[in-house]
Design an enzyme around this catalytic site. Sequence first.
Site, PDB file in Angstrom:
ATOM      1  CG  HIS A  73      -2.001   1.120   1.034  1.00  0.00           C
ATOM      2  ND1 HIS A  73      -1.984   2.262   1.246  1.00  0.00           N
ATOM      3  CD2 HIS A  73      -3.477   0.271   0.518  1.00  0.00           C
ATOM      4  CE1 HIS A  73      -3.411   2.244   0.555  1.00  0.00           C
ATOM      5  NE2 HIS A  73      -4.118   2.023   0.503  1.00  0.00           N
ATOM      6  CG  LEU A  74       2.566   2.151  -3.590  1.00  0.00           C
ATOM      7  CD1 LEU A  74       2.521   2.702  -5.255  1.00  0.00           C
ATOM      8  CD2 LEU A  74       3.550   1.363  -3.051  1.00  0.00           C
TER       9      LEU A  74
END
Length: 151
Positions: A73-74
């Site tokens: 998850h950026l």
Amino acid sequence: MSLEILSPVSGKTTAMTEVPDPVFAQAMVGPGIAVLPSGGRQDAVAPVDGTVVTLHPHAFVVATEDGRGVLVHLGIDTVKQKGEGFTLHVVKGEAVRAGQPVVGWDPDAVKAAGYSPIVPVVALDAKAEVLSGLLTGGDVEAGDPIFTWDS
């Protein structure tokens, strides 16, 4: 079978409890580690060999041949950026190799937009006790091992 999980980004590893989002901090989707990325535009790479089963500009899941899924998850709340500043290098359903670029992004731009650029790396639906060697507080380059997932 042991599965080595690679860091999707360059930066400093930190405990998942440090992530400013309860879903990740409380390991609701699974245990793992987070990486506070170094600044500047960079590519987030696949943490394992497998198939891209979920792909959004700000997050992706790679599933291994034996069905284990790793979520990257950026940043936190980056879904609100509606893909702005993110560049997809693969398509959903594509087979990828560990270390292959998946999404290009700029952690500094995420921070400038008011979001945390921290990157949770989650062993989906795993129990914490099957993870070992979690590297916290260490500097990593994209593609460096950050933990092992034993089945």
